[in-house]
Design a protein around this motif. Structure first.
Motif, short mmCIF file in Angstrom:
data_model
loop_
_atom_site.label_atom_id
_atom_site.label_comp_id
_atom_site.label_asym_id
_atom_site.label_seq_id
_atom_site.Cartn_x
_atom_site.Cartn_y
_atom_site.Cartn_z
N LYS A 1 0.82 -1.20 0.00
CA LYS A 1 0.00 0.00 0.00
C LYS A 1 0.86 1.26 0.00
CE LYS A 1 -3.95 -2.10 2.42
NZ LYS A 1 -4.80 -2.03 3.63
N ASP A 2 2.09 1.13 0.47
CA ASP A 2 2.99 2.27 0.53
C ASP A 2 4.36 1.84 -0.02
OD1 ASP A 2 4.01 4.77 1.05
OD2 ASP A 2 4.20 4.47 3.22
N PRO A 3 4.48 1.71 -1.32
CA PRO A 3 5.71 1.14 -1.89
C PRO A 3 6.93 2.04 -1.70
CG PRO A 3 4.32 2.06 -3.61
CD PRO A 3 3.51 2.09 -2.35
N VAL A 4 8.09 1.42 -1.75
CA VAL A 4 9.35 2.16 -1.72
C VAL A 4 9.58 2.76 -3.10
CG1 VAL A 4 11.85 1.97 -1.46
CG2 VAL A 4 10.33 0.70 0.08
N VAL A 5 9.77 4.07 -3.16
CA VAL A 5 9.97 4.74 -4.44
C VAL A 5 11.43 5.13 -4.66
CG1 VAL A 5 7.60 5.57 -4.59
CG2 VAL A 5 9.32 6.99 -3.45
N ALA A 6 12.21 5.18 -3.59
CA ALA A 6 13.64 5.50 -3.70
C ALA A 6 14.38 4.85 -2.54
CB ALA A 6 13.87 7.01 -3.69
N SER A 7 15.59 4.43 -2.80
CA SER A 7 16.42 3.87 -1.73
C SER A 7 17.88 4.24 -1.97
CB SER A 7 16.27 2.35 -1.66
OG SER A 7 16.74 1.75 -2.86
N PHE A 8 18.60 4.39 -0.89
CA PHE A 8 20.03 4.66 -1.03
C PHE A 8 20.78 4.13 0.18
CE2 PHE A 8 18.21 8.48 0.95
CZ PHE A 8 19.06 8.71 2.03
N ALA A 9 22.05 3.84 -0.04
CA ALA A 9 22.97 3.49 1.05
C ALA A 9 23.88 4.67 1.29
CB ALA A 9 23.78 2.25 0.68
N THR A 10 24.40 4.78 2.48
CA THR A 10 25.35 5.85 2.76
C THR A 10 26.35 5.41 3.82
OG1 THR A 10 25.61 8.19 3.35
CG2 THR A 10 23.79 7.00 4.41
N VAL A 11 27.61 5.78 3.60
CA VAL A 11 28.72 5.44 4.49
C VAL A 11 29.89 6.35 4.09
CG1 VAL A 11 29.64 3.62 2.97
CG2 VAL A 11 30.09 3.51 5.43
N GLY A 12 30.89 6.42 4.91
CA GLY A 12 32.09 7.19 4.57
C GLY A 12 33.30 6.60 5.25
N ASP A 13 34.46 7.16 4.93
CA ASP A 13 35.71 6.85 5.63
C ASP A 13 36.14 5.39 5.46
OD1 ASP A 13 36.18 9.45 7.51
OD2 ASP A 13 34.05 8.97 7.36
#
Length: 359
Positions: free
Chosen positions: A23-35
Motif C-alpha cells: 500500500k505504501d511502496p518504496v519509491v527510492a532507496s540509497f545506502a550511505t557510508v564514509g571513511d
C-alpha cells in the motif's frame, strides 16, 4: 463446470495477488557510508600499504550494499588518505577507490561522491605544529577524479532505470557572500531531485573556511526544493554538525568547533525537516541534536567504512562503536522514511541490524 471453477480460482488468486501489493511502496532507496581509507601507520598487507585503503572491510560493505540493491550510494568523504598536494599520489589513490566501486556502479547503484577533509586538505608541519588546510589544487584534483559522477543524468538513468532532475552544475555556493567562499565550489557542493526527494551534497572544508558548511546556500537550495514539491530532504556532508562523544574529553570533530556556526547549520536542517548524513569520526552514531529543545531532525554518522575506529578497545561500552557500518534508507510513496543501519564487528563476524529509525 470444472473449467469454470478453475477459472474462478485463478481469478481469485490474481485478485489476491493484486490486492497484496504494498500500500505504501518504496519509491527510492540509497545506502550511505564514509571513511574507508587507511592510515600509513596501520598494520596493512602489501596491497593496502600501496593504496592506503581498508580493502577487506570496504569490499565486504560494497558486496552487502550490492545485495540490497539501492538506487544510489552516497559516500561521505575520506575515500582516500590524501592529505597531500602531490597530484600523482592523489590520482593513484582515487584510481584504486574508483576501481573498487565500479561493480556497484555497473550493477544498478549509482555512486555519489561527497568530499572529505582528506581529499581537499593538505597536512603539514608549521613551526612544530600540525596543520590541516584545504587547498585549491586539491579541490581541482577532486573534480578531475570524481567529476564524471557529479552528476551524469544519462548514466544515472542507465544504472537506476529512471531519471533524476533539477541538477545544475552552476548551482553551487558562490565566491564571496555569507558562506565566505573563496574558490570554485562546483562539483564539491551540489544537489538534485529523484523520485520526489531532494539530495544535497556539501563540502564541509572549503578553501579558506575549513570546518564550515555553506549554510546560506544550503538554506536557499532546500527552500527551492520544497517549492518544487520535494517531500523529503537529505543532506550529505563529511564533518558532523555535532561531535559524538563516545568517551569524555575527546576533541571537537565537527562544525561545532565553531558553536554558533553549528547552531546556524542545524537550524537550517531542523527548519527544512531534513536529515543529515555524515562521517569524519570513524564510528556509527545516530542522534537528534536538538531533541531536548523539541527538535526532530536526525544526524546519522556512518564514518565506519573501514578507517581505523575512533574508539579504541575499552573506550566505550557500546559495541556499535567498533562496528563497520552503513545505513540503508528507504523512502516510501507516502513520504515515510526508514533508516536501517547494518554492520559487522571488528572481528568480521556476522552482519547485524544495528538500528531501525522511522521518520
Amino acid at each position: 463446470m470444472k473449467l469454470s471453477l478453475l477459472s474462478l480460482v485463478a481469478g481469485l488468486a490474481l485478485s489476491t495477488s493484486i490486492h497484496a501489493a504494498p500500500k505504501d511502496p518504496v519509491v527510492a532507496s540509497f545506502a550511505t557510508v564514509g571513511d574507508s581509507r587507511a592510515e600509513p601507520s596501520d598494520k596493512l598487507n602489501a596491497q593496502d600499504k600501496i593504496w592506503l585503503q581498508n580493502t577487506k572491510a570496504w569490499s565486504r560493505i560494497l558486496r552487502e550494499i550490492q545485495a540490497q540493491k539501492p538506487h544510489a550510494l552516497f559516500f561521505n568523504g575520506d575515500m582516500i588518505m590524501g592529505y597531500t598536494t602531490n597530484k600523482a599520489e592523489l590520482n593513484r589513490q582515487y584510481a584504486y577507490w574508483r576501481g573498487m566501486v565500479t561493480g556497484l556502479q555497473e550493477s544498478g547503484t549509482y555512486v555519489v561522491p561527497v568530499p572529505g577533509n582528506h581529499e581537499v586538505q593538505e597536512k603539514f608541519k608549521d613551526e612544530g605544529k600540525t596543520k590541516k588546510i584545504a587547498r585549491q589544487g586539491n579541490e581541482d584534483t577532486w573534480r578531475e577524479n570524481m567529476g564524471d559522477l557529479i552528476v551524469d543524468s544519462a548514466r544515472w538513468q542507465t544504472a537506476v532505470g529512471s531519471n533524476l532532475s533539477a541538477f545544475d552544475a552552476k548551482n553551487a555556493p558562490q565566491i564571496g557572500g555569507d558562506d565566505k567562499i573563496s574558490t570554485d565550489q562546483s562539483q564539491l557542493s551540489y544537489s538534485f531531485d529523484f523520485a520526489g526527494s531532494h539530495y544535497v551534497v556539501i563540502n564541509t572544508d572549503p578553501v579558506g573556511n575549513d570546518a564550515h558548511a555553506p549554510v546560506a546556500w544550503l538554506k536557499a537550495d532546500l527552500a527551492q526544493a520544497k517549492a518544487r514539491g520535494a517531500q523529503r530532504l537529505f543532506v550529505f556532508g563529511h564533518r558532523p554538525a555535532y561531535t559524538y562523544f563516545f568517551k569524555p574529553g575527546i576533541d571537537l570533530e565537527g562544525l561545532d568547533k565553531d558553536p554558533e556556526h553549528a547552531k546556524a547549520f542545524w537550524q537550517v536542517i531542523e527548519d527544512a525537516n531534513a536529515t543529515y548524513f555524515c562521517g569524519h569520526e570513524h564510528i556509527y552514531n545516530a542522534m537528534q541534536p536538538a531533541k531536548t529543545q523539541g527538535g526532530k531532525a536526525w544526524q546519522v554518522m556512518v564514518g565506519s567504512g573501514g578507517s581505523p575506529f575512533s574508539a579504541d578497545p575499552g573506550d566505550s561500552n557500546n559495541p556499535h562503536d567498533r562496528t563497520y557500518a552503513w545505513a540503508h534508507v528507504k523512502v516510501h510513496a507516502s513520504g515515510k522514511v526508514e533508516v536501517d543501519t547494518y554492520g559487522f564487528d571488528d572481528q568480521y563476524g556476522p552482519t547485524k541490524l544495528l538500528k531501525h529509525i522511522e521518520m
